[in-house]
Design an enzyme around this catalytic site. Structure first.
Site, mmCIF file in Angstrom:
data_model
loop_
_atom_site.group_PDB
_atom_site.id
_atom_site.type_symbol
_atom_site.label_atom_id
_atom_site.label_comp_id
_atom_site.label_asym_id
_atom_site.label_seq_id
_atom_site.Cartn_x
_atom_site.Cartn_y
_atom_site.Cartn_z
ATOM 1 N N ASP B 66 -19.112 -6.997 -36.650
ATOM 2 C CA ASP B 66 -19.171 -8.652 -36.847
ATOM 3 C C ASP B 66 -20.540 -9.040 -37.171
ATOM 4 O OD1 ASP B 66 -19.643 -8.361 -34.296
ATOM 5 O OD2 ASP B 66 -18.992 -10.317 -33.884
ATOM 6 N N GLU B 120 -19.153 -8.897 -31.398
ATOM 7 C CA GLU B 120 -20.256 -9.061 -30.575
ATOM 8 C C GLU B 120 -20.943 -10.565 -30.505
ATOM 9 O OE1 GLU B 120 -24.378 -8.175 -29.642
ATOM 10 O OE2 GLU B 120 -23.517 -8.803 -31.243
#
Lengths: 353, 353
Positions: B66, B120
């Site tokens: 991400d 994350e």
């Protein structure tokens, strides 16, 4: 005599947050219809009822239907002769008195215009009174006006102007673990908020009434994500200025007050969101002088903005007079007493009898 | 040899904002399948590929799929051998290197676990790696781990802890024309933001690596209406703390730093929103020492939080190593160079060959 405390409670019990005045406008319209001395006109959620008795003067009595958002005080609550609830003071008590007098005064000494309007507690552009001035100025014509805002049943003269400015501060995004590569826009709010909070109120005396200016932050926002140094933050401030300043002067003054805390050359922005001009005291007008006499008390300054300024802008001298403590407007402890309601009714009845 | 800059651009071109990694996980899964030395497992939007060659040691190489929200840098852009775009440094460059090595290394010197995981860049509770630790800890087992976070292709040892606290300040609502009857909660943010901005960073040296703590406001909100003194305002701050503090100690320290600016007895609130522990340098482990040797350069401290701490919590010593300048992570000018990508690949290839 009408139980004005119960009548106010009935109005408090009908939610009328700005833009949601429909149900309350319905009730007002329904109450005013079917009295042969009143011609009732509805425009949106604004209701106007007028007599046309050929009297030499016409007095407008006006009040707004809307309230600010409730603060756990949606439900009207009685304690003896006191009523608590959103709008009890600002200004459903005044509306109750107006409604009662409108249907109880078939033959007033002056022609009367009863005006109930929407959206006073939000941006000026949405004002129901402005909608009326634009579409049907004939309905608002008059020699003088009384706004039924809460004044503790004393005359509050003129009104202060108000403006809202949004100041947007720029920064540079970065990872919060390495903020030295960016610039935190939220941190920049600190000195700006300190300048707003440290500003010292100015007072001005006009016609014996003392106007105290006020400056308050009313909104703040900023942030991107939990691990990002934010590149934008903003604060909106509301400046209430005395009738000796015009709107443009007041805005320029405010800009000077805060100029050390923002920099347009660095991408910060100053945006006038909303502004409304002030109105001077107009107590020399015979109808308003008579109102002061009827109260038997010295007039005071209106420190909040009211549509007195809107009438003044159209050449109609106006003053504020209504039941309810103005200090309680927008306050979670907002309330009104039976004594205030009855006193307001007595004073107005004496004026228009 | 693969064009790693083009490979990174392909990954940058697939949006993968946290919670929206599906399309990128699909691509990763598709690339890793059909290599007989890799067993691929997908769990949500996490993809793990493992060798099982009976080597005496196992190295985990992990990276998150991400990115933070883009800042007008959604589109990958080339300029010579540099690629600009959201995630170019943090950490799609690292992912491109990992993907390339995974499919090009059928017979590594140690067993390898390639782990690509979601979420994350948001609150720890949503972490895809935590999802894996809970559901399939067997997939993450290993003797040491390398996180492919941007480090400029140098080893960055351990990581700082991070916590996010939301501080809510109380006030009393009032009309802005009469603010003295209330208390402005937004004005109270000024001294709190000043205290955050004035806090002085502390640095700690561990194993020769210097950890610099950071404190940043990351969100601010407050306001009721344009004419109401607001009764609530809040600021969220992110504290990045060195590996010599544990989470609880760090929170208590922060509370002491800011205690003069809020008061729980007056209704203000302190809420720990999110926290993740630090990890000490673990460069004594042979695989990580070999990684440092392969770079031929001194290791540095990792000042941001990374999942090095997550591995350390499960007893797996770990370090950060990946292409891309860590100073550019989450920055609108985020970018990566071909030289960094190739250097990172060369170092890792030497380690696992």
């Amino acid at each position: 005599m009408t139980d004005l405390l119960a009548a106010t409670a009935e109005l408090v019990g009908i939610p009328s947050l700005s833009h949601g005045e429909g149900a309350l406008a319905d009730l007002v319209e329904e109450r005013l219809r079917d009295h042969d001395w009143l011609e009732v006109t509805r425009l949106g959620d604004n209701v106007v009822a007028r007599t046309s008795l050929g009297r030499p003067q016409r007095l407008v009595l006006a009040g707004h239907l809307d309230t600010v958002p409730p603060n756990h005080n949606e439900e009207p609550k009685f304690e003896g002769d006191t009523l608590w609830g959103i709008g009890a003071a600002d200004m459903k008590g005044g509306l109750a008195v107006m409604l009662d007098l409108a249907v109880a005064t078939p033959s007033p000494s002056v022609d009367l215009t009863w005006c109930f309007y929407a959206c006073e507690e939000v941006g000026r552009a949405d004002s129901g009174l402005l909608e009326l001035w634009r579409a049907r100025p004939d309905l608002l014509a008059g020699d003088a006006a009384i706004l039924g805002e809460p004044t503790g049943a004393l005359v509050e003269a003129g009104c202060q102007g108000t403006l809202k400015v949004k100041i947007s501060l720029r920064g540079v995004r970065a990872h919060t673990a390495r903020p030295f590569t960016g610039r935190n826009a939220i941190h920049r709010l600190g000195p700006l908020l300190d300048a707003v909070a440290a500003w010292e109120s100015r007072t001005v005396v006009l016609d014996g009434c003392t106007y105290a200016e006020q400056l308050q932050a009313v909104a703040v926002e900023g942030g991107v994500a939990g691990n990002v140094v934010p590149d934008a933050a903003s604060v909106s401030v509301n400046f209430r200025y005395a009738p000796d300043r015009a709107l443009a002067d007041a805005e320029e003054y405010l800009r000077q007050v805060l100029r050390g805390s923002f920099c347009e050359d660095e991408g910060d922005a100053w945006l006038l969101i909303d502004g409304a001009d002030s109105a001077p005291p107009s107590l020399g007008h015979p109808l308003l002088a008579a109102l002061v006499d009827a109260t038997g008390a010295a007039p005071r300054a209106k420190v909040g903005w009211t549509d007195v300024a809107s009438f003044w802008e159209h050449g109609v001298p106006a003053a504020n007079f209504g039941p309810g403590d103005p200090l309680l407007a927008h306050h979670p402890d907002e309330r009104v007493t039976r004594a205030q309601l009855e006193r307001a009714r007595t004073v107005l009845a004496a004026l228009i009898a």
